[in-house]
Design an enzyme around this catalytic site. Structure first.
Site, short mmCIF file in Angstrom:
data_model
loop_
_atom_site.label_atom_id
_atom_site.label_comp_id
_atom_site.label_asym_id
_atom_site.label_seq_id
_atom_site.Cartn_x
_atom_site.Cartn_y
_atom_site.Cartn_z
N PHE A 111 3.69 2.95 -5.57
CA PHE A 111 4.58 3.09 -4.40
C PHE A 111 6.00 2.82 -4.87
O PHE A 111 6.20 2.24 -5.94
CB PHE A 111 4.18 2.17 -3.25
CG PHE A 111 3.82 0.76 -3.64
CD1 PHE A 111 4.76 -0.10 -4.17
CD2 PHE A 111 2.52 0.31 -3.46
CE1 PHE A 111 4.43 -1.40 -4.51
CE2 PHE A 111 2.17 -1.00 -3.81
CZ PHE A 111 3.13 -1.85 -4.33
N TYR A 161 7.93 8.22 -17.37
CA TYR A 161 8.66 6.94 -17.37
C TYR A 161 7.86 5.83 -18.06
O TYR A 161 8.31 4.70 -18.11
CB TYR A 161 9.14 6.55 -15.96
CG TYR A 161 8.11 6.41 -14.86
CD1 TYR A 161 7.15 5.40 -14.90
CD2 TYR A 161 8.13 7.25 -13.76
CE1 TYR A 161 6.22 5.25 -13.89
CE2 TYR A 161 7.20 7.12 -12.74
CZ TYR A 161 6.26 6.11 -12.81
OH TYR A 161 5.34 5.96 -11.80
C1 HXC Z 1 5.54 -2.63 -1.10
C2 HXC Z 1 3.25 -2.72 -0.87
C3 HXC Z 1 3.22 -1.34 -0.53
C4 HXC Z 1 4.47 -0.63 -0.50
C5 HXC Z 1 1.19 -2.11 -0.49
N1 HXC Z 1 1.98 -3.13 -0.83
N2 HXC Z 1 1.93 -1.00 -0.30
N3 HXC Z 1 4.39 -3.36 -1.17
N4 HXC Z 1 5.58 -1.31 -0.79
N5 HXC Z 1 4.52 0.66 -0.17
C6 HXC Z 1 1.56 -4.52 -1.12
C7 HXC Z 1 0.75 -5.11 0.00
O1 HXC Z 1 1.60 -5.67 1.00
C8 HXC Z 1 -0.04 -6.21 -0.75
O2 HXC Z 1 0.78 -7.33 -1.04
C9 HXC Z 1 -0.32 -5.55 -2.10
O3 HXC Z 1 0.66 -4.51 -2.25
C10 HXC Z 1 -1.71 -4.94 -2.18
O4 HXC Z 1 -1.85 -4.06 -1.07
P1 HXC Z 1 -3.27 -3.50 -0.63
O5 HXC Z 1 -3.04 -2.49 0.43
O6 HXC Z 1 -4.21 -4.64 -0.36
O7 HXC Z 1 -3.75 -2.83 -2.03
P2 HXC Z 1 -4.91 -1.83 -2.33
O8 HXC Z 1 -5.85 -1.72 -1.18
O9 HXC Z 1 -5.42 -2.19 -3.67
O10 HXC Z 1 -4.16 -0.39 -2.40
C11 HXC Z 1 -3.39 -0.06 -3.51
C12 HXC Z 1 -2.16 0.79 -3.14
C13 HXC Z 1 -2.57 2.01 -2.30
C14 HXC Z 1 -1.50 1.18 -4.44
C15 HXC Z 1 -1.22 -0.09 -2.31
O11 HXC Z 1 -1.43 2.79 -2.02
C16 HXC Z 1 -3.59 2.86 -2.98
O12 HXC Z 1 -4.82 2.64 -2.81
N6 HXC Z 1 -3.17 3.86 -3.81
C17 HXC Z 1 -4.10 4.73 -4.55
C18 HXC Z 1 -3.57 6.10 -4.72
C19 HXC Z 1 -2.14 6.21 -5.20
O13 HXC Z 1 -1.33 5.28 -5.13
N7 HXC Z 1 -1.81 7.44 -5.68
C20 HXC Z 1 -0.49 7.72 -6.18
C21 HXC Z 1 -0.49 7.87 -7.64
S1 HXC Z 1 0.97 8.74 -8.01
P3 HXC Z 1 0.73 -8.68 -0.12
O14 HXC Z 1 1.65 -9.61 -0.82
O15 HXC Z 1 1.21 -8.25 1.23
O16 HXC Z 1 -0.71 -9.12 -0.12
C22 HXC Z 1 1.62 8.36 -9.47
C23 HXC Z 1 2.67 9.37 -9.83
C24 HXC Z 1 3.71 8.93 -10.79
O17 HXC Z 1 1.26 7.41 -10.09
C25 HXC Z 1 4.82 9.92 -11.08
C26 HXC Z 1 5.15 10.97 -10.08
C27 HXC Z 1 6.23 11.94 -10.45
#
Ligand code: HXC
Ligand code: NAP
Length: 294
Positions: A111, A161
């Site tokens: 994110f 990156y």
């Molecule tokens: C800030 C955030 C946040 C955000 C979550 N958190 N989203 N902080 N900004 N947008 C915080 C939460 O408050 C929590 O902290 C901690 O992160 C964990 O959050 P969870 O929701 O419990 O985590 P989890 O269930 O493990 O989910 C992981 C995730 C989610 C990364 C947050 O988005 C996910 O499942 N993503 C999987 C798919 C993904 O991200 N795909 C994109 C890949 S793209 P606290 O302190 O509140 O407990 C990529 C491309 C790169 O990599 C280059 C592109 C050009």
């Protein structure tokens, strides 16, 4: 008309049986780029295991993949952060196909955020999925391949990156940088077992997972990844699938420890000191010609 309008549909690059009989695990294979690469691997004759945390998504994707390709795709739930789940997933894959030849470390979390706004837990969430997850899978597969004397192939999906670093995605940059180090280190250490380890660094390839998190809300209207790419377009999933299929196939048997960038020139455009002169119009080059030559 711009170059993206001229882009012809991209076709498959490898011969039809290039991956025949190979059993391939793709982490994060139920969505986005993992799904696209998986479909192409199946078309080339591979057997597939797709894994992620969401069984319903995996099951639906596996059925769709089989219908589209006529190949075999199995859905196995596995949270790559947990080593015991990775081991269970590997055993299930071996039970299904008799062996596993290829691991594609593709699962990721990401994110955008100013770093000072992140909690320690948010930072760890990304490191755990991307770096620890890739380490867990590499370790489990490496132990298995070495014990069984299988010349396995590992392919890691990183980002550009990973070598430049990037503001606003710092946990991801740290984690992907770690996966790059993992790639180069294991390529040397496990080369003696016939195990090859490589990486791909993709530029922008639109997926819902990435776009929802990296260009949320109004940012999608403000920024267009195309503008950062010399070729003035984003990547086509098949272009990435072609490269991935080549790197896991026997045709790339002497490539080991390499990271291949596929980004239309994006990261170099941001790097070259005089690249900003792209903005100078032809008339200005004309008008300043004398002065420049003088
Ligand atoms: C800030 C955030 C946040 C955000 C979550 N958190 N989203 N902080 N900004 N947008 C915080 C939460 O408050 C929590 O902290 C901690 O992160 C964990 O959050 P969870 O929701 O419990 O985590 P989890 O269930 O493990 O989910 C992981 C995730 C989610 C990364 C947050 O988005 C996910 O499942 N993503 C999987 C798919 C993904 O991200 N795909 C994109 C890949 S793209 P606290 O302190 O509140 O407990 C990529 C491309 C790169 O990599 C280059 C592109 C050009
Ligand atoms: P995506 O569709 O969101 O893919 C990420 C996948 O990882 C999802 O299927 C997700 O499934 C899975 N995943 C997340 N956490 C997991 C965990 N703990 N255990 C197992 N699986 C987990 O995004 P994408 O764009 O296709 O990204 C694929 C890869 O390409 C990533 O490595 C990404 O960094 C890289 N990449 C993408 C781009 C791009 O432009 N799209 C550019 C450079 C690099 P669940 O959440 O259901 O588990």
């Amino acid at each position: 008309m711009n170059n993206s309008d001229k882009q012809k549909p991209v076709g498959g690059a490898l011969r039809d049986d290039a991956l025949k009989g190979k059993a391939i695990i793709i982490t994060g294979g139920g969505t986005g780029l993992g799904k696209a690469m998986g479909i192409y691997f199946l078309k080339l004759g591979a057997n597939l295991v797709i894994t992620s945390r969401n069984y319903n998504v995996l099951k639906e994707t596996a059925a769709e993949m089989e219908a589209e390709t006529g190949g075999r795709a199995i859905a196995i739930t596995c949270d790559v952060r947990k080593y015991d789940e990775v081991e269970n997933m590997l055993h299930a894959a071996i039970n299904a196909f008799g062996r596993v030849d290829v691991l594609l470390n593709n699962a990721a979390g990401n994110f955008i955020s100013p770093t000072e706004r992140l909690s320690a837990n948010a930072f760890s969430a990304i490191i755990d999925i991307v770096l620890k997850g890739s380490v867990n899978c590499s370790l489990a597969l490496g132990k298995y391949w070495i014990a069984e004397k299988i010349p396995g192939v590992m392919l890691n999906i990183i980002t550009t990156y990973a070598f430049t670093g990037s503001a606003y995605v710092v946990p991801s940059a740290c984690a992907k940088g770690g996966v790059l180090a993992l790639t180069r280190s294991l390529a040397v250490e496990w080369g003696k077992y016939g195990i090859r380890t490589n990486a791909i660094a993709p530029g922008p390839f639109p997926t819902k997972g990435a776009w929802d998190r990296l260009l949320p809300g109004e940012l999608a209207e403000k920024f267009d990844f195309k503008d950062k790419v010399p070729l003035k377009r984003v990547g086509d999933h098949q272009e990435l699938a072609n490269l991935a299929a080549f790197l896991v196939s026997d045709s790339s048997g002497y490539i080991n420890g390499e990271v291949i960038t596929i980004d239309g020139g994006e990261w170099l455009q941001g790097a070259g000191q005089f690249n900003m002169l792209e903005m100078v119009p032809d008339e200005m080059w004309e008008a300043t010609d004398k002065a420049r030559r003088g």
